[in-house]
Design an enzyme around this catalytic site. Structure first.
Site, PDB file in Angstrom:
ATOM      1  N   ARG A 140      38.662  45.488  24.197  1.00 62.79           N
ATOM      2  CA  ARG A 140      39.608  44.539  24.809  1.00 62.79           C
ATOM      3  C   ARG A 140      40.225  45.250  26.005  1.00 62.79           C
ATOM      4  O   ARG A 140      40.008  46.417  26.245  1.00 62.79           O
ATOM      5  CB  ARG A 140      40.645  43.993  23.813  1.00 62.79           C
ATOM      6  CG  ARG A 140      41.085  44.835  22.672  1.00 62.79           C
ATOM      7  CD  ARG A 140      41.869  46.059  23.058  1.00 62.79           C
ATOM      8  NE  ARG A 140      42.946  45.761  23.986  1.00 62.79           N
ATOM      9  CZ  ARG A 140      43.499  46.646  24.779  1.00 62.79           C
ATOM     10  NH1 ARG A 140      43.081  47.908  24.795  1.00 62.79           N
ATOM     11  NH2 ARG A 140      44.469  46.316  25.624  1.00 62.79           N
TER      12      ARG A 140
ATOM     13  N   ALA B  23      41.280  43.966  30.182  1.00 66.05           N
ATOM     14  CA  ALA B  23      40.484  43.255  31.189  1.00 66.05           C
ATOM     15  C   ALA B  23      39.330  44.078  31.804  1.00 66.05           C
ATOM     16  O   ALA B  23      38.182  43.616  31.800  1.00 66.05           O
ATOM     17  CB  ALA B  23      41.411  42.717  32.278  1.00 66.05           C
TER      18      ALA B  23
ATOM     19  N   ASP C 115      45.616  40.857  33.452  1.00 64.86           N
ATOM     20  CA  ASP C 115      44.345  40.214  33.087  1.00 64.86           C
ATOM     21  C   ASP C 115      43.823  39.332  34.204  1.00 64.86           C
ATOM     22  O   ASP C 115      42.620  39.101  34.318  1.00 64.86           O
ATOM     23  CB  ASP C 115      44.504  39.405  31.807  1.00 64.86           C
ATOM     24  CG  ASP C 115      44.604  40.348  30.630  1.00 64.86           C
ATOM     25  OD1 ASP C 115      45.719  40.830  30.366  1.00 64.86           O
ATOM     26  OD2 ASP C 115      43.560  40.655  30.039  1.00 64.86           O
TER      27      ASP C 115
ATOM     28  N   ASN D 107      49.343  38.599  31.956  1.00 62.61           N
ATOM     29  CA  ASN D 107      49.149  39.826  31.174  1.00 62.61           C
ATOM     30  C   ASN D 107      49.575  39.522  29.739  1.00 62.61           C
ATOM     31  O   ASN D 107      50.026  38.406  29.417  1.00 62.61           O
ATOM     32  CB  ASN D 107      49.958  40.982  31.778  1.00 62.61           C
ATOM     33  CG  ASN D 107      49.567  42.324  31.168  1.00 62.61           C
ATOM     34  OD1 ASN D 107      48.378  42.645  31.063  1.00 62.61           O
ATOM     35  ND2 ASN D 107      50.541  43.112  30.748  1.00 62.61           N
ATOM     36  N   LYS D 108      49.429  40.504  28.895  1.00 65.02           N
ATOM     37  CA  LYS D 108      49.696  40.336  27.462  1.00 65.02           C
ATOM     38  C   LYS D 108      51.033  39.631  27.199  1.00 65.02           C
ATOM     39  O   LYS D 108      52.038  39.915  27.839  1.00 65.02           O
ATOM     40  CB  LYS D 108      49.671  41.725  26.811  1.00 65.02           C
ATOM     41  CG  LYS D 108      49.929  41.776  25.328  1.00 65.02           C
ATOM     42  CD  LYS D 108      49.065  40.822  24.520  1.00 65.02           C
ATOM     43  CE  LYS D 108      47.578  40.978  24.791  1.00 65.02           C
ATOM     44  NZ  LYS D 108      46.785  39.833  24.254  1.00 65.02           N
TER      45      LYS D 108
HETATM   46  O1  MRU Z   1      44.219  40.846  24.506  1.00 66.07           O
HETATM   47  P1  MRU Z   1      43.948  42.151  25.185  1.00 66.07           P
HETATM   48  O2  MRU Z   1      44.230  43.342  24.355  1.00 66.07           O
HETATM   49  O3  MRU Z   1      42.564  42.174  25.800  1.00 66.07           O
HETATM   50  O4  MRU Z   1      44.985  42.162  26.384  1.00 66.07           O
HETATM   51  C1  MRU Z   1      45.059  43.296  27.206  1.00 66.07           C
HETATM   52  C2  MRU Z   1      46.110  43.231  28.223  1.00 66.07           C
HETATM   53  O5  MRU Z   1      46.848  42.277  28.330  1.00 66.07           O
HETATM   54  C3  MRU Z   1      46.152  44.355  29.201  1.00 66.07           C
HETATM   55  O6  MRU Z   1      47.452  44.614  29.604  1.00 66.07           O
HETATM   56  C4  MRU Z   1      45.310  43.990  30.429  1.00 66.07           C
HETATM   57  O7  MRU Z   1      44.044  43.546  30.052  1.00 66.07           O
HETATM   58  C5  MRU Z   1      45.177  45.102  31.370  1.00 66.07           C
HETATM   59  S1  MRU Z   1      44.164  46.369  30.745  1.00 66.07           S
HETATM   60  C6  MRU Z   1      43.980  47.575  31.910  1.00 66.07           C
END
Ligand code: MRU
Length: 352
Positions: A45, A47, A239, A249-250
């Site tokens: 997981r 991005a 993301d 983002n998350k």
């Molecule tokens: O659901 P996830 O764990 O894939 O979400 C990840 C995030 O939100 C990260 O902050 C984002 O992908 C950036 S990773 C460099």
């Protein structure tokens, strides 16, 4: 160095992020369907990691194709891409990777069996190039972003935007790593990041491996940490970044950004150019993944909510550009107005 994912002779190997931090186990995928499953189930997981995984999944699918002519190979290719496309909707890096692999594939036009074999190899090499480029981009991002970090004190991050979320080194954690490498005395505050716990399980795990001082807080403690003067800056990943600088983002990132604004703390986003989506004008157009209710109702297999209660589980939120002090990319730092600064950085440059 943490190996998040790797192309090997026996398949694409992923560290299983659903098992961390208590078990360090690896999963080997030998088909593109298996890669699609590990993306969907969040074995991998983050991005940029999803983008590289998608590219390697496509390469694996093309390698496994039994096609003996160009038309059949193209049919297989389209099916492979479709399977990968259906995994997760928010991180634009997935779609960026599919597009890049498609452009490479279209440029090959193999006709003979020998040319098909060669094309299969070229696709593998392209996915490996994307892996190497992602690490280099993170290191460049780190160099730019380290200048923005305080020389001493607390830096808060949300979710995991580290080595585990990329091909290596990390985006937000890459900035922190580079600042520490430059001699800055940073103490990381890692939001736990309910419901999937990427902060407590993954960020804390990888920062401890590097010996970077880290405190895990539950998400609802971020405000009081800021109020007590413990946080000098915030850096998170992304993301998808819309053309106007709105950042998906998350889930929980938006809350942190608002708290940062109230406390006068700079809120930074670190992400590669592949996360910038100029085709999406603003955050309202970013598709937000809704995940299974069980991620909210259960922790570690134990039920935390009464049977039948209604649950919401959006995996991401959108932070409006006005809360973001700067967006750190491998090509430099973008500041408001983001429409201009992002398009300047993200538009492909012609060689001079
Ligand atoms: O659901 P996830 O764990 O894939 O979400 C990840 C995030 O939100 C990260 O902050 C984002 O992908 C950036 S990773 C460099």
């Amino acid at each position: 160095m943490i190996q998040t994912l790797e192309w090997t002779e026996s398949g694409v190997v992923f560290i299983d992020q659903t098992k961390l931090p208590t078990e360090e186990v690896y999963v080997t995928c030998t088909t593109h369907q298996q890669v699609a499953d590990v993306i969907r189930n969040m074995v991998v997981r983050g991005a940029p990691a999803i983008g590289v995984a998608a590219a390697m999944g496509i390469a694996l699918g093309v390698k496994n194709s039994k096609a003996t002519n160009a038309a059949d190979l193209k049919k297989d290719f389209d099916q492979i891409c479709e399977a990968i496309r259906q995994t997760r909707p928010t991180a634009v890096n997935l779609f960026w990777a599919i597009r890049r692999m498609t452009e490479k594939f279209e440029s090959l036009r193999p006709r003979t069996i020998a040319e098909i074999r060669q094309a299969q190899q070229v696709m593998i090499e392209e996915s490996q190039r994307m892996h190497a480029e992602d690490i280099a981009a993170n290191q460049a991002m780190g160099r730019h972003g380290a200048t923005l970090m305080p020389s001493t004190g607390g830096v808060l991050t949300h979710c995991n935007a580290g080595a585990l979320a990329t091909a290596g080194y990390g985006t937000a954690l890459g900035v922190i790593r580079a600042a520490v490498e430059a001699g800055k005395k940073i103490h990381v505050y890692a939001d736990e990041t309910r419901p999937f716990l990427q902060g407590s399980r993954l960020t804390a795990w990888e920062l401890m491996k590097d010996g970077i001082p880290t405190t895990v807080i539950s998400d609802n403690m971020a405000g009081v940490m800021m109020q007590q003067g413990k946080i000098g800056a915030i850096v998170v990943g992304a993301d998808r970044i819309a053309a106007n600088g709105d950042v998906a983002n998350k889930i929980g990132t938006y809350t942190v950004a608002i708290l940062a604004k109230e406390h006068g703390i700079p809120f930074y986003v670190a992400a590669p150019i592949s996360t910038v989506d100029l085709a999406t004008p603003d955050g309202s157009k970013i598709p937000i993944e809704q995940r299974n209710a069980r991620e909210v109702t259960h922790i570690g297999g134990r039920q935390m909510t009464p049977d039948g209660v209604e649950i919401e589980n959006p995996a991401f939120d959108v932070t409006p550009a006005k809360y973001i002090a700067a967006i750190i990319t491998e090509r430099g730092i973008a500041r408001a107005p983001y429409k201009e600064s992002l398009s300047e950085l993200a538009t492909p440059r012609l060689p001079s």
